[in-house]
Design an enzyme around this catalytic site. Structure first.
Site, mmCIF file in Angstrom:
data_model
loop_
_atom_site.group_PDB
_atom_site.id
_atom_site.type_symbol
_atom_site.label_atom_id
_atom_site.label_comp_id
_atom_site.label_asym_id
_atom_site.label_seq_id
_atom_site.Cartn_x
_atom_site.Cartn_y
_atom_site.Cartn_z
ATOM 1 N N GLN A 272 21.669 11.210 43.578
ATOM 2 C CA GLN A 272 22.707 12.094 44.094
ATOM 3 C C GLN A 272 22.252 13.545 43.952
ATOM 4 O O GLN A 272 21.564 13.893 42.975
ATOM 5 C CB GLN A 272 24.026 11.874 43.348
ATOM 6 C CG GLN A 272 24.641 10.506 43.566
ATOM 7 C CD GLN A 272 25.221 10.330 44.951
ATOM 8 O OE1 GLN A 272 25.222 11.247 45.772
ATOM 9 N NE2 GLN A 272 25.718 9.135 45.242
ATOM 10 N N PHE A 301 23.293 -2.012 46.918
ATOM 11 C CA PHE A 301 22.618 -0.729 47.125
ATOM 12 C C PHE A 301 22.518 -0.009 45.779
ATOM 13 O O PHE A 301 22.859 1.166 45.649
ATOM 14 C CB PHE A 301 23.371 0.139 48.138
ATOM 15 C CG PHE A 301 23.749 -0.555 49.422
ATOM 16 C CD1 PHE A 301 22.869 -0.606 50.493
ATOM 17 C CD2 PHE A 301 24.986 -1.175 49.565
ATOM 18 C CE1 PHE A 301 23.224 -1.243 51.677
ATOM 19 C CE2 PHE A 301 25.356 -1.808 50.750
ATOM 20 C CZ PHE A 301 24.459 -1.844 51.810
ATOM 21 N N CYS A 396 29.493 8.161 51.635
ATOM 22 C CA CYS A 396 29.210 9.561 51.950
ATOM 23 C C CYS A 396 29.537 9.869 53.404
ATOM 24 O O CYS A 396 29.179 10.938 53.900
ATOM 25 C CB CYS A 396 27.747 9.905 51.645
ATOM 26 S SG CYS A 396 26.551 8.923 52.583
#
Length: 440
Positions: A272, A301, A396
């Site tokens: 991130q 993921f 996101c």
């Protein structure tokens, strides 16, 4: 009609201001709600228009002075002209509107956004674009909608200061290279301890010359902890010198009874871009997963184990699935380094990995997903076939999230809550964490 006057009503996903011209939707970048602008139409479609500001006839009182001198030219930030409170309000509304449009998720399910305590200087990872033209180096970011590089010699306002220091040091190193026009990009990342890694992309034919040049420049790059060369896809990355991985921390007792943890990720691996807000993501995932120690947790993921490793402290067993080999190796090292022994890692794409687990006839009470911007469409049906009690979806992209939530609803799941987390101040991008539970 080549020009028009428009009153901006709100902000849209993508960052542009929204208004109407003769009843037709019109989108104008770098405007603010309550602006009155004369615009030049750049795109005319049957259902909408796009325009560029020619003259700001009435400036909105909600405007602020942008911090960056190239704001509005550089394609990176879209909202530096807005107060941070206005940015958060817009993001909450955009998430709600988008989830309704794509997934028929009621806006009442969207909570107030978790703000960043650092609206500037927060980015820990960036791709600096490079262009050599007329004997001069341009290094920065693409102009919006083009491959023209906007030079940022003073650095980027939303980047960690260590990244800007690397930018300043590496510019002359590239300029004196025999083929500066064959360097299109430099990736730079920093750990939360200040150590940096840089990856120089080279598209020329003399890899040995590139290797020799950048290896010899170590003393000219004191801010760079490790330098790597990439000549094609990620698999081509080779270390030249220095560190090969970066780290970030989850402090002790950040979550109940969680010991301090340090996680690493290799060059080319994902992390991130906002470490402090990553903690808020984990806080939200932990709360929504509601683990008691009796559950089997599946993390799709899983990357370097960002969620799987700390959450393993609260679950009976954890399985992490990741398709990118280097990230999976990072996850295995991180699990060992942090004493997380109850995790099995599988290399596979998400849908195939879940099918493999279904064949084992194992039950997973909680599934966590953190897919890329394209979402997890192919995995939704497979996840639903596991019949977990709860699904925690980290996203996101509100559009692909809305689409996937709609698919989950068709598979018998209800959306309980969506929590926006502002990972990307000064831009329209927004992260979110959504809780789903079985309708029955």
């Amino acid at each position: 009609m080549t020009e028009a006057v428009v009153r901006i009503e709100s902000l849209a996903f993508g960052g542009a201001g929204f208004g109407r011209v003769e009843g037709k939707a019109c989108f104008v970048p770098f405007t603010a709600p309550d602006d009155l602008a004369r615009i030049r139409l750049s795109l005319v479609k049957n259902s909408y228009l796009e325009g560029e500001i020619v003259e700001l006839l009435e400036a909105s009182p909600r405007r602020v002075v942008p911090l960056c001198p190239v704001f509005g030219i550089c394609g990176g930030c879209t909202w530096q002209h807005l107060s941070y409170d206005d940015q958060l309000e817009a993001k909450e509304r955009i998430v709600g509107d988008t989830l309704w449009r794509f997934g028929r998720i009621e806006s009442e399910r969207v909570a107030r956004a978790v703000p960043s305590d650092s609206p500037y200087g927060y980015r820990s990872r960036v791709q600096f674009k490079v262009r050599w033209t007329a004997g001069k180096l341009q290094m920065g970011f693409y102009r919006r909608g083009s491959h023209y590089v906007v030079d940022i010699p003073e650095g980027c306002a939303i980047c960690n200061s260590a990244l800007n220091q690397v930018l300043a040091e590496i510019r002359p190193v590239i300029s004196c290279f025999a083929e500066p026009d064959r360097i299109p990009q430099v990736d730079v990342a920093v750990g939360d301890d200040g150590v940096t890694l840089a990856v120089v992309h080279y598209i020329g034919d003399n890899r040995d010359r590139a290797r020799a040049h950048f290896t010899a420049c170590r003393s000219d790059l004191p801010a760079v902890g490790g330098l790597h060369l990439q000549c094609g896809r990620k698999e081509s990355i080779e270390p030249l010198w220095g560190d090969d991985a970066l780290t970030y921390r989850f402090p002790g007792d950040f979550l109940p009874k969680l010991p301090s943890m340090t996680l690493s990720f290799s060059r080319g691996g994902f992390s991130q871009v906002n470490y402090r807000q990553n903690r808020e993501l984990l806080r939200a995932v932990h709360r929504m997963a509601d683990l008691t120690g009796e559950e089997r947790l599946l993390d799709l993921f899983c990357g370097n184990g960002n969620f799987a490793i700390p959450l393993s402290r609260y679950a009976m067993a954890v399985v992490g699935i990741e398709d990118y080999g280097p990230s999976l190796e990072d996850a295995r090292r991180n699990a060992a380094a942090n004493g997380a022994g109850k995790i099995e890692f599988i290399r596979s794409d998400a849908a195939a990995g879940v099918r493999q687990l279904v064949s084992r006839e194992k039950h997973y009470s909680v599934v966590v997903l953190d897919p890329p911007r394209t979402g997890a469409k192919e995995a939704v049906t497979e996840v639903a076939s596991l019949r977990p009690e709860r699904v925690v979806y980290v996203s996101c992209d509100p559009a692909t999230l809305g689409r996937d939530l709609g698919l989950f609803r068709k598979s018998g799941y209800d959306v309980r809550e969506c929590l926006p987390v502002d990972m990307f101040p000064q831009t329209f991008h927004i992260e979110s964490v959504t809780l789903l539970s079985r309708a029955d």
